[in-house]
Structure formats: C-alpha cells, structure tokens
Design a protein around this motif. Structure first.
Motif, PDB file in Angstrom:
ATOM      1  N   ASP A  40      27.766 118.789 189.970  1.00  0.00           N
ATOM      2  CA  ASP A  40      26.482 119.095 190.617  1.00  0.00           C
ATOM      3  C   ASP A  40      25.746 117.765 190.792  1.00  0.00           C
ATOM      4  O   ASP A  40      24.752 117.505 190.123  1.00  0.00           O
ATOM      5  N   ALA A  41      26.278 116.925 191.686  1.00  0.00           N
ATOM      6  CA  ALA A  41      25.717 115.569 191.805  1.00  0.00           C
ATOM      7  C   ALA A  41      25.047 115.358 193.167  1.00  0.00           C
ATOM      8  O   ALA A  41      24.032 115.979 193.446  1.00  0.00           O
ATOM      9  N   THR A  42      25.657 114.558 194.040  1.00  0.00           N
ATOM     10  CA  THR A  42      24.944 114.189 195.287  1.00  0.00           C
ATOM     11  C   THR A  42      25.065 115.241 196.390  1.00  0.00           C
ATOM     12  O   THR A  42      24.240 115.299 197.279  1.00  0.00           O
ATOM     13  N   HIS A  43      26.168 115.999 196.387  1.00  0.00           N
ATOM     14  CA  HIS A  43      26.439 117.000 197.427  1.00  0.00           C
ATOM     15  C   HIS A  43      26.577 116.365 198.806  1.00  0.00           C
ATOM     16  O   HIS A  43      26.297 117.023 199.814  1.00  0.00           O
ATOM     17  N   ASP A  44      26.987 115.103 198.847  1.00  0.00           N
ATOM     18  CA  ASP A  44      27.203 114.488 200.170  1.00  0.00           C
ATOM     19  C   ASP A  44      28.653 114.668 200.626  1.00  0.00           C
ATOM     20  O   ASP A  44      29.015 114.289 201.736  1.00  0.00           O
ATOM     21  N   GLY A  45      29.483 115.222 199.776  1.00  0.00           N
ATOM     22  CA  GLY A  45      30.885 115.448 200.114  1.00  0.00           C
ATOM     23  C   GLY A  45      31.760 114.241 199.805  1.00  0.00           C
ATOM     24  O   GLY A  45      32.926 114.398 199.461  1.00  0.00           O
ATOM     25  N   HIS A  46      31.193 113.043 199.868  1.00  0.00           N
ATOM     26  CA  HIS A  46      31.998 111.832 199.610  1.00  0.00           C
ATOM     27  C   HIS A  46      32.183 111.635 198.108  1.00  0.00           C
ATOM     28  O   HIS A  46      33.304 111.416 197.638  1.00  0.00           O
ATOM     29  N   LEU A  47      31.081 111.714 197.367  1.00  0.00           N
ATOM     30  CA  LEU A  47      31.195 111.547 195.908  1.00  0.00           C
ATOM     31  C   LEU A  47      32.103 112.642 195.330  1.00  0.00           C
ATOM     32  O   LEU A  47      32.962 112.370 194.491  1.00  0.00           O
ATOM     33  N   GLU A  48      31.938 113.850 195.823  1.00  0.00           N
ATOM     34  CA  GLU A  48      32.715 114.979 195.285  1.00  0.00           C
ATOM     35  C   GLU A  48      34.205 114.772 195.552  1.00  0.00           C
ATOM     36  O   GLU A  48      35.041 115.040 194.687  1.00  0.00           O
ATOM     37  N   ARG A  49      34.544 114.269 196.751  1.00  0.00           N
ATOM     38  CA  ARG A  49      35.960 114.005 197.057  1.00  0.00           C
ATOM     39  C   ARG A  49      36.487 112.890 196.143  1.00  0.00           C
ATOM     40  O   ARG A  49      37.585 112.981 195.596  1.00  0.00           O
ATOM     41  N   THR A  50      35.669 111.851 195.949  1.00  0.00           N
ATOM     42  CA  THR A  50      36.070 110.740 195.064  1.00  0.00           C
ATOM     43  C   THR A  50      36.276 111.265 193.636  1.00  0.00           C
ATOM     44  O   THR A  50      37.274 110.932 192.988  1.00  0.00           O
ATOM     45  N   LEU A  51      35.345 112.092 193.180  1.00  0.00           N
ATOM     46  CA  LEU A  51      35.459 112.619 191.812  1.00  0.00           C
ATOM     47  C   LEU A  51      36.729 113.447 191.663  1.00  0.00           C
ATOM     48  O   LEU A  51      37.463 113.309 190.679  1.00  0.00           O
ATOM     49  N   LEU A  52      37.003 114.276 192.667  1.00  0.00           N
ATOM     50  CA  LEU A  52      38.198 115.115 192.598  1.00  0.00           C
ATOM     51  C   LEU A  52      39.464 114.242 192.614  1.00  0.00           C
ATOM     52  O   LEU A  52      40.400 114.485 191.843  1.00  0.00           O
ATOM     53  N   ASP A  53      39.461 113.217 193.452  1.00  0.00           N
ATOM     54  CA  ASP A  53      40.625 112.301 193.481  1.00  0.00           C
ATOM     55  C   ASP A  53      40.803 111.636 192.117  1.00  0.00           C
ATOM     56  O   ASP A  53      41.917 111.516 191.616  1.00  0.00           O
ATOM     57  N   HIS A  54      39.688 111.191 191.524  1.00  0.00           N
ATOM     58  CA  HIS A  54      39.768 110.569 190.194  1.00  0.00           C
ATOM     59  C   HIS A  54      40.273 111.582 189.163  1.00  0.00           C
ATOM     60  O   HIS A  54      41.105 111.258 188.314  1.00  0.00           O
ATOM     61  N   LEU A  55      39.753 112.812 189.258  1.00  0.00           N
ATOM     62  CA  LEU A  55      40.129 113.832 188.257  1.00  0.00           C
ATOM     63  C   LEU A  55      41.622 114.133 188.304  1.00  0.00           C
ATOM     64  O   LEU A  55      42.242 114.428 187.283  1.00  0.00           O
TER      65      LEU A  55
END
Ligand SMILES: C[S@@+](CC[C@H](N)C(=O)[O-])C[C@H]1O[C@@H](n2cnc3c(N)ncnc32)[C@H](O)[C@@H]1O
Length: 234
Positions: free
Chosen positions: A170-185
């Motif tokens: 539940d962070a920036t909701h810009d779609g970019h951070l979330e994709r990065t986080l998922l890739d890292h995860l």
C-alpha cells in the motif's frame, strides 16, 4: 497567439455520479488476462471474506478524531479483510509496505498471531495523521524506515522478507513501484510461498501492473477497498 490546452480526462469524461472520492478506472475482459486464480487461492480468499464478517475493529476506529470511521466500513474499506487474512492464514510474519497512518498495520495487528514489520520511507511519528502510539510497538510490531523500491535497501532486508507469509503493499500506487516491488519479491528465497495483497488495483495507474501479473491472482475489490484490492499467490 492561439494556445492549445491539452484536455484532461476529467474534462472529457466528467464523473456521472457524485461521491466523496472517485478515481478513474477501466473494466477489462478476463478471457485474455494472463493469469487465473488457483482453487487454493480462491479458498484462502473465501476463508478471509467469511472471517471478515465477524471482525470488530471499533476499537481501532476510536483512534480517529472524527468520521468517516474507515475501519468499521466493510465491504468498501479493506481493514476488516486485512485483519481477516491475518486471522485465517495465521502468518508467522506479516510485512506491510506503506505504514502512513498505521490504520492498516493496526488492523492486521488485531488478528495477527505472529510478528508484523511495517515499512515506510517516512517514520510513523513524522506523519501528522498517525493513529500509532509508542505503546503499539514491541517485539511483535515494528517499523523499518527505508525505500524497498531501492534494490540495495531491498537486499539489506532479505533476512526479514524471506520470513514473510503475508505481504500488504500500500505505497505509491503509481504502478511502477508496485511492479518493481513484485520483481524484487520474486527473487526472495521465501521460507513459505507468501500471499501478497495489493491496494488500489482498480486505480488507473495500477491497471497495467495488475493486468500483467502472471502468477495466480484474484481481484477481491467487492470485499476489500473500493479502489481495488487484489491477492497474488507467489
Ligand atoms: C497510501 S499510504 C499507506 C496507507 C496505510 N497503509 C494506512 O493504512 O494508513 C502510502 C504510504 O507509502 C509510503 N511509501 C511510498 N513509497 C514507499 C516505498 N518505496 N517504500 C515504503 N513506503 C513507501 C508513503 O510514505 C505513504 O506513507
């Protein structure tokens, strides 16, 4: 001189109804979505939805100075569903990304049998609207300040993250951070494959990220946050 002003989406498509808060979104076909939920994921989500019916977060709402008392609003707000996932999955560690006011962290805490680590780039006591107090923190509830979108910081947190059995993003909701986080995860050697919950998946900037997820996923918006709640099984 004639100047051309680029029209904004809100001018082209004014909202057809009035609401306290609205966001632009789009409805999309599911036949060509790259992922389907597994029966196991559907069962986990149904168990949480069922449990949410009996969760009482009124003591959390009392921390708010005035209405709307979001933790009591369910469905529509996600707090009871989050608490329900903590109750039904019984995760030994929950990781939240985006502490902000602390409402979601405390909702998770109410039903969590294990530990909660909540991350933010801003310390909780620098958030004027925080409902957290020093007394909330202890060995089973802590905040770590840092940007998990930064690969170096993310790598420094692997020992924590690999133990997570439930994550709430539940962070920036810009779609970019979330994709990065998922890739890292996806690079984390998890001890147990975790369930990842995303907030705001129906918001315009999140549509592409959510659509492109290829892991088993389920849109839980009707039982979560009106702006979109999604579950992904890693
Ligand atoms: C929408 S708020 C979270 C709301 C919160 N869950 C609640 O119940 O109040 C988003 C939060 O994510 C934090 N954030 C933004 N980028 C972040 C990042 N890269 N890592 C950790 N937190 C981040 C912001 O500082 C902000 O406090």
């Amino acid at each position: 001189m004639l100047t051309f002003k680029k029209p904004k989406i809100k001018d082209l498509l004014p909202p057809p109804v009035r609401a306290a808060h609205g966001e632009y979104s789009m409805i999309l076909s599911s036949a060509d979505d790259p992922a389907r939920p597994t029966p196991e994921l559907i069962h986990k989500c149904l168990a949480a939805i069922h449990a949410a019916l009996d969760i009482d977060l009124s003591s959390l709402s009392k921390r708010l100075a005035r209405p709307p008392y979001f933790p009591d609003i369910w469905p529509g707000e996600h707090y009871k569903l989050l608490a329900a996932f903590a109750k039904t999955l019984r995760p030994s560690l929950i990781v939240e990304i985006g502490t902000a006011t602390g409402l979601s962290a405390l909702a998770l805490k109410q039903c969590a049998p294990g530990q909660i680590v909540t991350y933010d780039v801003i310390p909780w006591n620098n958030i004027p609207t925080s409902v957290l107090t020093k007394a909330d923190f202890g060995p089973s509830f802590s905040q770590i300040v840092g940007n998990l979108g930064d690969p170096l910081f993310f790598a420094s947190q692997l020992d924590v993250l690999k133990k997570a059995e439930l994550l709430f993003i539940d962070a920036t909701h810009d779609g970019h951070l979330e994709r990065t986080l998922l890739d890292h995860l996806k690079t984390v050697p998890f001890e147990k494959p975790p369930l990842v919950l995303f907030d705001d998946i129906r918001v315009w900037t999140m549509l592409k990220m959510w659509r492109e997820i290829k892991e088993p996923k389920l849109d839980l918006t009707s039982f979560g946050h009106w702006s979109g709640t999604g579950a992904v099984q890693l």
